[in-house]
Design a protein around this motif. Sequence first.
Motif, PDB file in Angstrom:
ATOM      1  N   ILE A 111       0.836  -1.207   0.000  1.00  0.00           N
ATOM      2  CA  ILE A 111       0.000   0.000   0.000  1.00  0.00           C
ATOM      3  C   ILE A 111       0.869   1.254   0.000  1.00  0.00           C
ATOM      4  CG2 ILE A 111      -1.726   1.286   1.322  1.00  0.00           C
ATOM      5  CD1 ILE A 111      -2.766  -1.412   2.351  1.00  0.00           C
ATOM      6  N   ALA A 112       1.930   1.240   0.811  1.00  0.00           N
ATOM      7  CA  ALA A 112       2.813   2.406   0.880  1.00  0.00           C
ATOM      8  C   ALA A 112       3.488   2.651  -0.469  1.00  0.00           C
ATOM      9  CB  ALA A 112       3.860   2.195   1.976  1.00  0.00           C
ATOM     10  N   TRP A 113       3.922   1.586  -1.140  1.00  0.00           N
ATOM     11  CA  TRP A 113       4.562   1.739  -2.451  1.00  0.00           C
ATOM     12  C   TRP A 113       3.576   2.296  -3.467  1.00  0.00           C
ATOM     13  CZ3 TRP A 113       4.068  -0.100  -7.427  1.00  0.00           C
ATOM     14  CH2 TRP A 113       5.185   0.019  -8.265  1.00  0.00           C
ATOM     15  N   GLU A 114       2.352   1.789  -3.463  1.00  0.00           N
ATOM     16  CA  GLU A 114       1.329   2.299  -4.376  1.00  0.00           C
ATOM     17  C   GLU A 114       1.077   3.784  -4.129  1.00  0.00           C
ATOM     18  OE1 GLU A 114      -1.476  -1.690  -5.063  1.00  0.00           O
ATOM     19  OE2 GLU A 114      -2.011  -0.186  -3.571  1.00  0.00           O
ATOM     20  N   ARG A 115       0.990   4.158  -2.866  1.00  0.00           N
ATOM     21  CA  ARG A 115       0.728   5.561  -2.516  1.00  0.00           C
ATOM     22  C   ARG A 115       1.855   6.464  -3.012  1.00  0.00           C
ATOM     23  NH1 ARG A 115       0.389   4.923   2.614  1.00  0.00           N
ATOM     24  NH2 ARG A 115       2.578   5.448   3.003  1.00  0.00           N
ATOM     25  N   ASP A 116       3.102   6.039  -2.805  1.00  0.00           N
ATOM     26  CA  ASP A 116       4.246   6.855  -3.228  1.00  0.00           C
ATOM     27  C   ASP A 116       4.320   6.953  -4.756  1.00  0.00           C
ATOM     28  OD1 ASP A 116       4.827   7.146  -0.585  1.00  0.00           O
ATOM     29  OD2 ASP A 116       6.505   5.727  -0.561  1.00  0.00           O
ATOM     30  N   GLN A 117       4.035   5.864  -5.427  1.00  0.00           N
ATOM     31  CA  GLN A 117       4.044   5.891  -6.890  1.00  0.00           C
ATOM     32  C   GLN A 117       2.953   6.808  -7.428  1.00  0.00           C
ATOM     33  OE1 GLN A 117       6.262   4.134  -9.119  1.00  0.00           O
ATOM     34  NE2 GLN A 117       7.364   4.087  -7.177  1.00  0.00           N
ATOM     35  N   PRO A 176      -0.333   3.162 -10.327  1.00  0.00           N
ATOM     36  CA  PRO A 176       0.152   1.793 -10.144  1.00  0.00           C
ATOM     37  C   PRO A 176      -0.616   1.043  -9.045  1.00  0.00           C
ATOM     38  CG  PRO A 176       1.997   3.316 -10.302  1.00  0.00           C
ATOM     39  CD  PRO A 176       0.752   4.144 -10.195  1.00  0.00           C
ATOM     40  N   GLN A 177      -0.867  -0.227  -9.309  1.00  0.00           N
ATOM     41  CA  GLN A 177      -1.583  -1.086  -8.369  1.00  0.00           C
ATOM     42  C   GLN A 177      -0.883  -2.431  -8.305  1.00  0.00           C
ATOM     43  OE1 GLN A 177      -5.774  -1.464  -9.188  1.00  0.00           O
ATOM     44  NE2 GLN A 177      -6.051  -3.201  -7.810  1.00  0.00           N
ATOM     45  N   ASP A 309       9.278  -3.536   5.927  1.00  0.00           N
ATOM     46  CA  ASP A 309       8.837  -2.537   4.942  1.00  0.00           C
ATOM     47  C   ASP A 309       9.953  -2.220   3.952  1.00  0.00           C
ATOM     48  OD1 ASP A 309       6.485  -2.518   6.327  1.00  0.00           O
ATOM     49  OD2 ASP A 309       6.766  -0.556   7.247  1.00  0.00           O
ATOM     50  N   ALA A 310      11.171  -2.043   4.473  1.00  0.00           N
ATOM     51  CA  ALA A 310      12.299  -1.693   3.604  1.00  0.00           C
ATOM     52  C   ALA A 310      12.665  -2.843   2.675  1.00  0.00           C
ATOM     53  CB  ALA A 310      13.517  -1.307   4.458  1.00  0.00           C
ATOM     54  N   GLY A 311      12.570  -4.081   3.175  1.00  0.00           N
ATOM     55  CA  GLY A 311      12.884  -5.231   2.343  1.00  0.00           C
ATOM     56  C   GLY A 311      11.916  -5.391   1.185  1.00  0.00           C
ATOM     57  N   ILE A 312      10.624  -5.274   1.466  1.00  0.00           N
ATOM     58  CA  ILE A 312       9.626  -5.386   0.393  1.00  0.00           C
ATOM     59  C   ILE A 312       9.781  -4.226  -0.584  1.00  0.00           C
ATOM     60  CG2 ILE A 312       7.170  -5.443  -0.142  1.00  0.00           C
ATOM     61  CD1 ILE A 312       8.204  -7.970   1.222  1.00  0.00           C
ATOM     62  N   ARG A 313      10.029  -3.036  -0.074  1.00  0.00           N
ATOM     63  CA  ARG A 313      10.221  -1.868  -0.948  1.00  0.00           C
ATOM     64  C   ARG A 313      11.426  -2.083  -1.874  1.00  0.00           C
ATOM     65  NH1 ARG A 313       8.899   3.697  -1.382  1.00  0.00           N
ATOM     66  NH2 ARG A 313       7.015   3.002  -0.299  1.00  0.00           N
ATOM     67  N   ALA A 314      12.499  -2.637  -1.343  1.00  0.00           N
ATOM     68  CA  ALA A 314      13.680  -2.880  -2.171  1.00  0.00           C
ATOM     69  C   ALA A 314      13.366  -3.873  -3.287  1.00  0.00           C
ATOM     70  CB  ALA A 314      14.828  -3.406  -1.303  1.00  0.00           C
ATOM     71  N   MET A 315      12.584  -4.903  -2.986  1.00  0.00           N
ATOM     72  CA  MET A 315      12.207  -5.882  -4.003  1.00  0.00           C
ATOM     73  C   MET A 315      11.330  -5.244  -5.078  1.00  0.00           C
ATOM     74  SD  MET A 315      11.428  -9.083  -1.428  1.00  0.00           S
ATOM     75  CE  MET A 315      11.017 -10.294  -2.695  1.00  0.00           C
ATOM     76  N   LEU A 316      10.427  -4.374  -4.659  1.00  0.00           N
ATOM     77  CA  LEU A 316       9.546  -3.701  -5.616  1.00  0.00           C
ATOM     78  C   LEU A 316      10.309  -2.727  -6.507  1.00  0.00           C
ATOM     79  CD1 LEU A 316       6.509  -2.973  -3.258  1.00  0.00           C
ATOM     80  CD2 LEU A 316       6.594  -4.665  -5.103  1.00  0.00           C
ATOM     81  N   ASP A 317      11.450  -2.258  -6.033  1.00  0.00           N
ATOM     82  CA  ASP A 317      12.223  -1.271  -6.786  1.00  0.00           C
ATOM     83  C   ASP A 317      13.355  -1.883  -7.615  1.00  0.00           C
ATOM     84  OD1 ASP A 317      10.680   0.823  -5.912  1.00  0.00           O
ATOM     85  OD2 ASP A 317      11.968   1.329  -4.218  1.00  0.00           O
ATOM     86  N   TRP A 318      13.416  -3.220  -7.676  1.00  0.00           N
ATOM     87  CA  TRP A 318      14.423  -3.825  -8.548  1.00  0.00           C
ATOM     88  C   TRP A 318      14.243  -3.335  -9.984  1.00  0.00           C
ATOM     89  CZ3 TRP A 318      13.138  -9.315  -6.460  1.00  0.00           C
ATOM     90  CH2 TRP A 318      13.913  -9.584  -5.318  1.00  0.00           C
ATOM     91  N   PRO A 319      15.327  -3.105 -10.708  1.00  0.00           N
ATOM     92  CA  PRO A 319      15.192  -2.675 -12.105  1.00  0.00           C
ATOM     93  C   PRO A 319      14.712  -3.833 -12.980  1.00  0.00           C
ATOM     94  CG  PRO A 319      17.491  -3.066 -11.584  1.00  0.00           C
ATOM     95  CD  PRO A 319      16.741  -3.194 -10.285  1.00  0.00           C
ATOM     96  N   PRO A 320      13.960  -3.547 -14.009  1.00  0.00           N
ATOM     97  CA  PRO A 320      13.507  -4.616 -14.909  1.00  0.00           C
ATOM     98  C   PRO A 320      14.651  -5.121 -15.772  1.00  0.00           C
ATOM     99  CG  PRO A 320      12.800  -2.491 -15.741  1.00  0.00           C
ATOM    100  CD  PRO A 320      13.424  -2.226 -14.403  1.00  0.00           C
TER     101      PRO A 320
END
Length: 502
Positions: A111-117, A176-177, A309-320
Amino acid sequence: MADVVVAPLQDPVPEWPPVTPLDAPELPRLNADLLPRFAGDFVRALSASTETPPELPAALVLAVCSAAAARRLRVRVGPDYFEPTNLWFVAALNPGNRKSAVQSAATAPLIAWERDQAAEIEPEIERAQSLRKTLETRAAELRKKAAKLDDPNAREDLTQQVAQIEADMPEVPVVPQLWTSDATPERLGSILADHGERMAWMSSEGGVFDLLAGRYSGGVPNLDLVLKAHSGDSERVDRGNRPPVYLHHPLLTVGLSPQPSVLRGLATKPGFRGRGLLGRFLYLLPPDPLGFRQLEDVAMPEGTRTAYDAGIRAMLDWPPAEGERPHVVRMTPEATTAWKEYQRAMEAMMRPGGDAEHATDWAAKAPGAAARLAAVLHAVQHAHSRPWESAISGETMEAALELMGTLTQHSLAAMDLVGADPTIDGARRVWRWIEAGRHERFKLRDAHSALRGRFDRVKDLREAVEVLEERGYIRELENEPDGPGRPSTWLEVNPAVTGAWS
């Protein structure tokens, strides 16, 4: 010499058959220590702070980690064999066990990542919306002007201008969702199309199964997309008044925590078992702690929550990766050897007489799930780096396979549950009444009076009683008169069972 009167021979009372248990076998507990780093720490802390069995937060946390990993990673199992990293989890637990609180905590980083995006692209959305309004107004003016012209050439010129304006209209960026909790299969297709073909389905209820069964489509199940989104197979999605889209490699992650009663009988729903839907889930059936909780306030350590929170955020921010396919994670030779041994063991379990003979639809997919799970654990270990630059170790694979050992026993029990005959549940209810009252002999009529809330008709009660008879718990005695009228049906309980009551 007086005649000797010989008493007629009486049929001997038959011996009792062995008792076949009604209850599911006692299942092993999940070892949360097998989850690495921030994931394991968070599962243990969340279990303690909510007084829930660790199986519940483990299933939902692993689903969240899987949802993050599935956006960027796939695992190479063999030379031409790849698995995606999305997983489907079901942890069944009764109401009152704070399932919603556990889900909220587990999904908070999403949810936090979606909000920031959303905040990041908000200015771009506003610019695109403003430009579209301007162009739509201009197109409407030209269309109105063209409609009044008599000269066909002039009218055609304005019409072409309108078409060009509409073709040049910018697409408004989509917020983003990452996950949803309530979407029909039809709506799910649009969500996948709009969000990079990746989505998580998270819910603390069992309504997802109603949606799949066709709640809003006249009871006609629509499983095609959902089944394909487990393995990443392509699918065409028709979107009503919008142009259809082709999904190339859609992937769906699932984390559900329904009531155990929701699972009972799911195999009878059209397509659920026959098409392999139920065999795709990894099930956990933890013991219900209600009535045994200490009800003490245990705070979640702030550092544990922050690390998660930081671990999940880091995974979500991996480059494609370059191109359409995700990064490839490989396995070390030690990991490959361990996985092959597990694959062969599962193959043997599916033979006639094997432990998974009745659940080959689940067991056949278990080795693939084990590879996915190992890749997710690897991803968690390397959340703050690039997991595709290192291989899955033998130690990580062993942890995944130990988790799969627990998941296997729970899942095989769940496959019995999803296909359970409702009369088995009725038999359990009758037996609980017998045990609670220590009824060594009882009338069928008395049982019906006591259990009328569960059995409207005596016929329904008889079906449950027949199950208890077949399993050696009780047997019917000779009918005995009970005053005027029809004789009563009496039943007695196996002495081998009543002997354990004292």
